[in-house]
Design a protein around this motif. Structure first.
Motif, PDB file in Angstrom:
ATOM      1  N   LYS B  41       0.871  -1.182   0.000  1.00 36.88           N
ATOM      2  CA  LYS B  41       0.000   0.000   0.000  1.00 36.88           C
ATOM      3  C   LYS B  41       0.902   1.224   0.000  1.00 36.88           C
ATOM      4  O   LYS B  41       1.453   1.595   1.016  1.00 36.88           O
ATOM      5  N   HIS B  42       1.065   1.790  -1.152  1.00 35.11           N
ATOM      6  CA  HIS B  42       1.997   2.893  -1.331  1.00 35.11           C
ATOM      7  C   HIS B  42       1.483   4.159  -0.652  1.00 35.11           C
ATOM      8  O   HIS B  42       0.274   4.365  -0.510  1.00 35.11           O
ATOM      9  N   SER B  43       2.409   5.009  -0.291  1.00 39.87           N
ATOM     10  CA  SER B  43       2.029   6.268   0.364  1.00 39.87           C
ATOM     11  C   SER B  43       1.226   7.171  -0.559  1.00 39.87           C
ATOM     12  O   SER B  43       0.455   8.010  -0.119  1.00 39.87           O
ATOM     13  N   HIS B  46      -1.824   4.569  -4.049  1.00 38.20           N
ATOM     14  CA  HIS B  46      -1.973   3.446  -4.987  1.00 38.20           C
ATOM     15  C   HIS B  46      -1.610   2.148  -4.277  1.00 38.20           C
ATOM     16  O   HIS B  46      -0.773   2.146  -3.369  1.00 38.20           O
ATOM     17  N   VAL B  47      -2.213   1.083  -4.721  1.00 34.32           N
ATOM     18  CA  VAL B  47      -1.973  -0.234  -4.109  1.00 34.32           C
ATOM     19  C   VAL B  47      -1.406  -1.171  -5.167  1.00 34.32           C
ATOM     20  O   VAL B  47      -1.923  -1.238  -6.297  1.00 34.32           O
ATOM     21  N   ALA B  67      -8.744   2.394  -5.118  1.00 38.20           N
ATOM     22  CA  ALA B  67      -8.378   1.807  -3.830  1.00 38.20           C
ATOM     23  C   ALA B  67      -9.139   2.466  -2.688  1.00 38.20           C
ATOM     24  O   ALA B  67      -9.539   1.811  -1.721  1.00 38.20           O
ATOM     25  N   ASP B  68      -9.370   3.799  -2.821  1.00 43.24           N
ATOM     26  CA  ASP B  68     -10.088   4.526  -1.758  1.00 43.24           C
ATOM     27  C   ASP B  68     -11.492   3.991  -1.534  1.00 43.24           C
ATOM     28  O   ASP B  68     -11.987   3.988  -0.417  1.00 43.24           O
ATOM     29  N   GLN B  69     -12.091   3.531  -2.617  1.00 42.40           N
ATOM     30  CA  GLN B  69     -13.480   3.083  -2.483  1.00 42.40           C
ATOM     31  C   GLN B  69     -13.627   1.863  -1.597  1.00 42.40           C
ATOM     32  O   GLN B  69     -14.663   1.619  -1.017  1.00 42.40           O
ATOM     33  N   ILE B  70     -12.548   1.056  -1.578  1.00 43.24           N
ATOM     34  CA  ILE B  70     -12.698  -0.167  -0.786  1.00 43.24           C
ATOM     35  C   ILE B  70     -11.858  -0.149   0.477  1.00 43.24           C
ATOM     36  O   ILE B  70     -11.785  -1.120   1.204  1.00 43.24           O
ATOM     37  N   ARG B  71     -11.242   0.989   0.728  1.00 47.62           N
ATOM     38  CA  ARG B  71     -10.266   1.034   1.820  1.00 47.62           C
ATOM     39  C   ARG B  71     -10.847   0.554   3.151  1.00 47.62           C
ATOM     40  O   ARG B  71     -10.219  -0.192   3.881  1.00 47.62           O
TER      41      ARG B  71
END
Lengths: 67, 410
Positions: B41-43, B46-47, B67-71
């Protein structure tokens, strides 16, 4: 059933209330006769509603976006 | 086109292959099932991870916006079985074949239940399950609407139970597919259709038992929305007793089975008819009793002393009148008797003084010619006739001579 017409539920409730009032007694003769007549009307009305069925079993085909 | 001597730059080579992949529509949107490994999980947000199965792996990139949508919904970790969707492509920059992941779901036995609870939470938050929005079922419906498969056992159960409880009840069937891709849309449209046509005053929406996948149409948002929007009350009857669907939560009532749904919607004819009869009998009995009561009341009033005494008073008056009459009668008789007595004595007295009585003593009465009684010779004339009335007859004489000279009274 048209709007404004009594529903079966309403009519039956009124009929039950009349039966209750009359069974308690202590009603002047004239009022009693009026209630009796009202009860007769309600009874007829309820019977009519209860019998207004055709035993239909129809199939409605849904037409998409029909108006 | 190319032979082994054709020489490309690296860029040209990568671009060539990349464009080949881009032309494939299938690769634009594919689902890939696998296990996450090497998760980073990059800073930047992005994943990056690899998706692998027993024999191969493919690198995946999930950009921040996805990625934010499923965080929070689905925290990723190595070893997780997932289903990713996205586009497979080759990056020109590094010649790498990647999957650009747009969405991830958990796979395996937990996956579908995850989806279910996510849906449930979301729709509940929207207010689709609100108790306050639910409507009561009609006491005596005119027509039962049924939205289900025309060939399933559910429909037969509903019809049987309905006919048993209220033989003449009207039923309107709106046939739909109950599983598969088109099912949710059909069910939602059927509900809207029934609302437009107002063919029924209560709707049963459901199907018989099946797996969670089979029942999935009844979890779809489009169906839940149609149920919520329906002005006609809806009873949801999906699957078996233990199956719960989004429809169940959204509907105005949930029935554990289609048969139970019919029991909820269809009143018992006999019970209603009996209620009616009982009321009418009670009314009649009350009226009769009251009339009898008032009748006997009247009787006792009529026979009471209050009403009877006028007769008695009348009787006493009659008696008084009678005795009064009798008294009067005897008074009158008494008076009459006395009067008669007096009359008798007067009559006797009178008779004694009667000239006719005098005649009996030998005296005579004289009438002149005119017929007048003569009290003296003055009334007579010589030559006229005169009538001498004696006791036993009369003598007709004619007057020869008149010698006057009154006889002295002694």
């Amino acid at each position: 059933m048209k709007k404004g017409e009594k529903s079966f539920e309403e009519a039956l409730l009124e009929l039950e209330q009349i039966a209750d009032k009359l069974s308690k007694g202590n009603i002047p003769l004239e009022d009693m006769m009026k209630l009796y007549e009202e009860g007769q009307e309600l009874g007829k009305y309820c019977k009519k509603l209860l019998s207004a069925y055709d035993k239909k079993l129809e199939t409605a085909e849904v037409k998409l976006n029909e108006g | 086109m190319f032979n082994n001597d054709y020489i490309l730059s690296v860029t040209q080579l990568n671009e060539y292959v990349a464009s080949m992949l881009k032309r494939d529509i299938l690769l634009e949107n594919i689902g890939v099932r696998g296990e996450i490994s090497g998760l980073v999980k990059h800073s930047s947000g992005h994943v990056f991870f690899s998706l692998k199965d027993a024999n191969a792996l493919v690198r995946c990139t999930m950009f921040k916006q996805y990625a934010d949508q499923i965080r929070y919904k689905l925290p990723l970790s190595d070893g997780m079985q997932v289903l990713v969707r996205g586009g497979a492509m080759i990056y020109v920059k590094d010649g790498q074949f990647r999957v650009n992941v747009r969405s991830i779901e958990r796979e395996g036995s937990g996956a579908i239940f995850e989806r279910f609870s996510e849906l449930k939470k979301r729709l509940e938050a929207r207010g689709l399950f609100d108790e306050a929005h639910k409507k009561a079922l009609p006491y005596l419906p005119q027509c039962i609407g049924v939205i289900t498969s025309p060939t399933g056992a559910a429909l037969q159960d509903i019809i049987n139970i309905t006919r048993r409880r209220f033989p003449d009840m009207n039923i309107c069937l709106c046939p739909v597919t109950v599983q598969g891709a088109s099912a949710a849309g059909e069910i939602a449209e059927a509900i809207r259709f029934m609302n437009r046509k107002k063919r029924a005053d209560v709707l049963i929406v459901g199907r018989g038992g099946g797996s969670i996948e089979d029942l999935w149409a009844f979890n779809e948002e489009i169906v839940a929305q149609a149920i919520y929007d329906s002005e006609i009350p809806i009873v949801s009857a999906v699957g078996h007793e233990t199956d719960f669907s989004i429809s169940d939560f959204t509907a105005d009532m949930r029935a554990p089975t289609p048969s139970a749904a019919a029991e909820l919607c269809v009143p018992l004819y006999d019970v209603l008819a009996e209620k009616l009869d009982r009321c009418q009998d009670s009314i009649l009995a009350s009226v009769q009793k009251t009339i009898e009561l008032k009748d006997s009341c009247l009787d006792s009033i009529m026979s009471s002393a209050v009403l009877a005494s006028p007769r008695n008073i009348l009787e006493s008056y009659k008696t008084r009148l009678d005795s009064g009459n009798k008294a009067l009668a005897s008074l009158i008789r008494g008076a009459a008797d006395r009067a008669r007595e007096r009359l008798g004595s007067l009559t006797a007295g009178l008779e004694a003084l009667s000239p006719l009585g005098v005649l009996e003593r030998g005296y005579a009465v004289v009438k002149n010619e005119k017929g007048d009684y003569s009290s003296g010779v003055n009334a007579l004339k010589v030559g006229e006739e005169a009538n001498i009335i004696m006791n036993d007859g009369s003598v007709l004489v004619s007057v020869d001579e008149i010698r006057s000279g009154a006889n002295e009274k002694r």
